[in-house]
Design a protein around this motif. Structure first.
Motif, PDB file in Angstrom:
ATOM      1  N   PRO A 164       0.807  -1.230   0.000  1.00 62.29           N
ATOM      2  CA  PRO A 164       0.000   0.000   0.000  1.00 62.29           C
ATOM      3  C   PRO A 164       0.836   1.273   0.000  1.00 62.29           C
ATOM      4  CG  PRO A 164       0.098  -0.888   2.219  1.00 62.29           C
ATOM      5  CD  PRO A 164       0.836  -1.871   1.334  1.00 62.29           C
ATOM      6  N   VAL A 165       1.758   1.356  -0.972  1.00 61.40           N
ATOM      7  CA  VAL A 165       2.655   2.508  -1.060  1.00 61.40           C
ATOM      8  C   VAL A 165       2.797   2.894  -2.533  1.00 61.40           C
ATOM      9  CG1 VAL A 165       5.019   3.350  -0.692  1.00 61.40           C
ATOM     10  CG2 VAL A 165       3.978   1.803   0.975  1.00 61.40           C
ATOM     11  N   GLU A 166       2.676   4.189  -2.829  1.00 66.06           N
ATOM     12  CA  GLU A 166       3.021   4.699  -4.154  1.00 66.06           C
ATOM     13  C   GLU A 166       4.541   4.902  -4.163  1.00 66.06           C
ATOM     14  OE1 GLU A 166       1.249   5.164  -6.772  1.00 66.06           O
ATOM     15  OE2 GLU A 166      -0.845   5.422  -6.187  1.00 66.06           O
ATOM     16  N   CYS A 167       5.229   4.156  -4.993  1.00 63.14           N
ATOM     17  CA  CYS A 167       6.693   4.203  -5.025  1.00 63.14           C
ATOM     18  C   CYS A 167       7.133   5.222  -6.072  1.00 63.14           C
ATOM     19  CB  CYS A 167       7.254   2.826  -5.327  1.00 63.14           C
ATOM     20  SG  CYS A 167       6.953   1.645  -3.991  1.00 63.14           S
ATOM     21  N   VAL A 168       7.479   6.409  -5.615  1.00 62.21           N
ATOM     22  CA  VAL A 168       7.794   7.525  -6.496  1.00 62.21           C
ATOM     23  C   VAL A 168       9.302   7.715  -6.580  1.00 62.21           C
ATOM     24  CG1 VAL A 168       7.471   9.994  -6.909  1.00 62.21           C
ATOM     25  CG2 VAL A 168       5.628   8.648  -5.861  1.00 62.21           C
ATOM     26  N   ALA A 169       9.796   7.869  -7.791  1.00 62.35           N
ATOM     27  CA  ALA A 169      11.202   8.206  -8.015  1.00 62.35           C
ATOM     28  C   ALA A 169      11.257   9.559  -8.703  1.00 62.35           C
ATOM     29  CB  ALA A 169      11.886   7.154  -8.884  1.00 62.35           C
ATOM     30  N   ARG A 170      12.167  10.408  -8.253  1.00 60.49           N
ATOM     31  CA  ARG A 170      12.340  11.740  -8.840  1.00 60.49           C
ATOM     32  C   ARG A 170      13.799  11.928  -9.255  1.00 60.49           C
ATOM     33  NH1 ARG A 170       7.928  15.113  -6.846  1.00 60.49           N
ATOM     34  NH2 ARG A 170       6.866  14.063  -5.114  1.00 60.49           N
ATOM     35  N   GLY A 171      13.970  12.366 -10.490  1.00 61.78           N
ATOM     36  CA  GLY A 171      15.300  12.742 -10.952  1.00 61.78           C
ATOM     37  C   GLY A 171      15.419  14.239 -11.161  1.00 61.78           C
ATOM     38  N   TYR A 172      14.264  14.917 -11.122  1.00 59.28           N
ATOM     39  CA  TYR A 172      14.200  16.368 -11.328  1.00 59.28           C
ATOM     40  C   TYR A 172      13.226  16.933 -10.298  1.00 59.28           C
ATOM     41  CZ  TYR A 172      16.591  15.486 -15.746  1.00 59.28           C
ATOM     42  OH  TYR A 172      17.514  15.097 -16.686  1.00 59.28           O
ATOM     43  N   LEU A 173      13.373  18.198 -10.007  1.00 61.06           N
ATOM     44  CA  LEU A 173      12.566  18.839  -8.970  1.00 61.06           C
ATOM     45  C   LEU A 173      11.393  19.583  -9.602  1.00 61.06           C
ATOM     46  CD1 LEU A 173      12.401  19.404  -5.916  1.00 61.06           C
ATOM     47  CD2 LEU A 173      13.672  21.532  -6.359  1.00 61.06           C
ATOM     48  N   THR A 174      10.183  19.204  -9.229  1.00 63.15           N
ATOM     49  CA  THR A 174       8.981  19.898  -9.686  1.00 63.15           C
ATOM     50  C   THR A 174       7.801  19.399  -8.863  1.00 63.15           C
ATOM     51  OG1 THR A 174       7.773  20.618 -11.669  1.00 63.15           O
ATOM     52  CG2 THR A 174       8.301  18.259 -11.500  1.00 63.15           C
ATOM     53  N   GLY A 175       6.615  19.925  -9.109  1.00 56.23           N
ATOM     54  CA  GLY A 175       5.402  19.447  -8.458  1.00 56.23           C
ATOM     55  C   GLY A 175       5.437  19.592  -6.955  1.00 56.23           C
ATOM     56  N   SER A 176       4.894  18.576  -6.254  1.00 66.40           N
ATOM     57  CA  SER A 176       4.836  18.630  -4.794  1.00 66.40           C
ATOM     58  C   SER A 176       6.222  18.621  -4.175  1.00 66.40           C
ATOM     59  CB  SER A 176       4.010  17.463  -4.247  1.00 66.40           C
ATOM     60  OG  SER A 176       4.624  16.219  -4.573  1.00 66.40           O
ATOM     61  N   GLY A 177       7.185  18.016  -4.877  1.00 68.92           N
ATOM     62  CA  GLY A 177       8.560  18.033  -4.375  1.00 68.92           C
ATOM     63  C   GLY A 177       9.126  19.439  -4.335  1.00 68.92           C
ATOM     64  N   LEU A 178       8.810  20.239  -5.345  1.00 69.80           N
ATOM     65  CA  LEU A 178       9.269  21.623  -5.389  1.00 69.80           C
ATOM     66  C   LEU A 178       8.644  22.436  -4.259  1.00 69.80           C
ATOM     67  CD1 LEU A 178      10.776  23.946  -6.874  1.00 69.80           C
ATOM     68  CD2 LEU A 178       8.690  24.246  -8.236  1.00 69.80           C
ATOM     69  N   VAL A 179       7.359  22.195  -3.995  1.00 72.69           N
ATOM     70  CA  VAL A 179       6.680  22.918  -2.919  1.00 72.69           C
ATOM     71  C   VAL A 179       7.376  22.661  -1.585  1.00 72.69           C
ATOM     72  CG1 VAL A 179       4.533  23.121  -1.610  1.00 72.69           C
ATOM     73  CG2 VAL A 179       4.451  22.932  -4.105  1.00 72.69           C
ATOM     74  N   GLU A 180       7.659  21.374  -1.292  1.00 72.14           N
ATOM     75  CA  GLU A 180       8.333  21.054  -0.033  1.00 72.14           C
ATOM     76  C   GLU A 180       9.751  21.627  -0.005  1.00 72.14           C
ATOM     77  OE1 GLU A 180      10.077  17.238   2.452  1.00 72.14           O
ATOM     78  OE2 GLU A 180       8.374  16.901   1.105  1.00 72.14           O
ATOM     79  N   TYR A 181      10.451  21.510  -1.146  1.00 71.50           N
ATOM     80  CA  TYR A 181      11.822  22.029  -1.199  1.00 71.50           C
ATOM     81  C   TYR A 181      11.859  23.522  -0.887  1.00 71.50           C
ATOM     82  CZ  TYR A 181      16.284  23.607  -3.077  1.00 71.50           C
ATOM     83  OH  TYR A 181      17.518  24.204  -3.224  1.00 71.50           O
ATOM     84  N   ASN A 182      10.922  24.265  -1.450  1.00 70.44           N
ATOM     85  CA  ASN A 182      10.904  25.713  -1.222  1.00 70.44           C
ATOM     86  C   ASN A 182      10.646  26.072   0.245  1.00 70.44           C
ATOM     87  OD1 ASN A 182      11.485  26.372  -3.873  1.00 70.44           O
ATOM     88  ND2 ASN A 182       9.333  26.545  -4.477  1.00 70.44           N
ATOM     89  N   GLU A 183       9.979  25.162   0.956  1.00 69.06           N
ATOM     90  CA  GLU A 183       9.691  25.406   2.366  1.00 69.06           C
ATOM     91  C   GLU A 183      10.828  24.982   3.285  1.00 69.06           C
ATOM     92  OE1 GLU A 183       6.127  23.218   2.984  1.00 69.06           O
ATOM     93  OE2 GLU A 183       4.807  24.750   2.115  1.00 69.06           O
ATOM     94  N   SER A 184      11.482  23.849   2.950  1.00 73.53           N
ATOM     95  CA  SER A 184      12.409  23.259   3.920  1.00 73.53           C
ATOM     96  C   SER A 184      13.720  22.739   3.327  1.00 73.53           C
ATOM     97  CB  SER A 184      11.719  22.093   4.634  1.00 73.53           C
ATOM     98  OG  SER A 184      11.353  21.094   3.686  1.00 73.53           O
ATOM     99  N   ARG A 185      13.905  22.881   2.012  1.00 74.96           N
ATOM    100  CA  ARG A 185      15.081  22.338   1.317  1.00 74.96           C
ATOM    101  C   ARG A 185      15.161  20.818   1.436  1.00 74.96           C
ATOM    102  NH1 ARG A 185      14.327  26.553  -0.436  1.00 74.96           N
ATOM    103  NH2 ARG A 185      15.781  28.274  -0.764  1.00 74.96           N
ATOM    104  N   THR A 186      13.994  20.189   1.580  1.00 72.18           N
ATOM    105  CA  THR A 186      13.913  18.731   1.620  1.00 72.18           C
ATOM    106  C   THR A 186      12.793  18.263   0.701  1.00 72.18           C
ATOM    107  OG1 THR A 186      12.320  18.682   3.446  1.00 72.18           O
ATOM    108  CG2 THR A 186      14.667  18.680   4.042  1.00 72.18           C
ATOM    109  N   VAL A 187      12.827  16.974   0.334  1.00 72.25           N
ATOM    110  CA  VAL A 187      11.700  16.300  -0.312  1.00 72.25           C
ATOM    111  C   VAL A 187      11.515  14.969   0.404  1.00 72.25           C
ATOM    112  CG1 VAL A 187      10.771  15.290  -2.419  1.00 72.25           C
ATOM    113  CG2 VAL A 187      12.119  17.383  -2.552  1.00 72.25           C
ATOM    114  N   CYS A 188      10.336  14.771   0.982  1.00 76.45           N
ATOM    115  CA  CYS A 188      10.059  13.588   1.800  1.00 76.45           C
ATOM    116  C   CYS A 188      11.126  13.398   2.875  1.00 76.45           C
ATOM    117  CB  CYS A 188       9.943  12.341   0.922  1.00 76.45           C
ATOM    118  SG  CYS A 188       8.467  12.293  -0.099  1.00 76.45           S
ATOM    119  N   GLY A 189      11.593  14.503   3.413  1.00 78.09           N
ATOM    120  CA  GLY A 189      12.580  14.452   4.486  1.00 78.09           C
ATOM    121  C   GLY A 189      14.016  14.323   4.026  1.00 78.09           C
TER     122      GLY A 189
END
Length: 299
Positions: free
Chosen positions: A107-132
């Protein structure tokens, strides 16, 4: 409020039991206990399944998934047993139906990111992290990451949004060994897909996979590396610092958020029908992505 604007009534087929209506697929079980996945032409945006369909979308995504499963076969097994049309099924199902092994799904969506955009960008702009995961300073929308990262999410019901979670939370939910296997498989499949797409002039910015277990064997399931589950960008137009052109629902999202649609995304009103030019442009993007990746003509 979101979900289906008009929830479809599933077709009843002798010998098949209907199990579930998803955003874009109908799921059945046959008498042998195998799953029968039928991809529709439905399209979703902003957590709504829209009332307008995109012609051939279900077949394009099914055939592209099959092509990718072949490219990935040495990395991880997949769930496909057959592409034969089930007995009694309508001819319209041909080319968009897969008979698949029934798995114990993780029960997990297994997401891989090689570039920064979308929800990852939102978190990065807030904390310089993505999923911690800590990332360097100075990244912008569309930046390539130093290395691909595993950024899992919880699976959401139709009409709800997946929620990013940390690797530690996944390990807590499914166990440390399973979490490690999910991360390894996700990054291996992403890296293979990224390299193949790059050879064809396409950037695979990010993607999501679903896995299940067949006994102790981890198996790749559902769709894989399609324009519905991935962000594909034309490499020759890549320009960090702005939103990138993409081979997915860009035309749909752009029109829905335009003044022309008259729809307020923040309201509880369902989105309207798509105009024909948006339908045609969206279908053309799906076809173009298929043809560029596989090297074969859709028609």
């Amino acid at each position: 409020m979101s979900g289906f604007v008009e929830k479809p009534e599933p077709l009843q087929v002798p010998g098949l039991v209907h199990l579930h209506t998803g955003k874009v697929r109908e799921l059945y079980q046959n008498e042998a206990g195998d799953l029968v996945m039928v991809a529709s032409d439905r399209i979703s945006a902003f957590d709504w399944v829209l009332p307008t369909e995109i012609p051939d979308k279900g077949r394009i995504l099914t055939q592209l998934s099959l092509w990718w499963f072949d490219q990935l076969a040495d990395l991880v097994p997949n769930h496909v047993l057959s592409t034969e049309l089930p007995a009694g099924a309508p001819e319209d199902w041909r080319g968009r139906t897969l008979i698949c092994k029934s798995l114990q799904m993780v029960p997990v969506e297994c997401v891989a990111r090689g570039y920064l955009t979308g929800s990852g960008l939102v978190e990065y702009n807030e904390s310089r992290t993505v999923c911690g995961l800590a990332l360097p300073e100075g990244l912008v929308d569309g930046s390539e990451l130093p290395a691909p990262i595993f950024t899992p999410a919880t699976k959401a019901a139709v009409g709800e949004h997946d929620e990013n979670v940390s690797y530690e939370e996944v390990a807590r939910q499914v166990g440390a060994d399973t979490a490690a296997r999910l991360r390894q498989a996700t990054l291996a499949v992403y890296s293979r897909g990224r390299d193949i797409a790059r050879e064809r002039g396409i950037i695979l910015a990010d993607t999501k996979f679903e896995f299940g277990f067949d006994g102790d064997t981890l198996v790749l399931a559902d769709e894989v590396l399609t324009a519905d589950s991935s962000r594909f960008w034309p490499a020759d137009q890549w320009q960090p610092g702005r939103a990138q052109p993409s081979y997915d629902k860009q035309f749909v999202r752009d029109w829905l958020t335009s003044a022309e649609s008259g729809w307020d995304r923040k309201s509880e009103q369902p989105p309207p029908q798509l105009p024909q030019q948006v339908v045609d442009a969206t279908r053309a993007k799906y076809v173009e992505a298929y043809e560029r990746l596989t090297g074969t003509s859709w028609s």
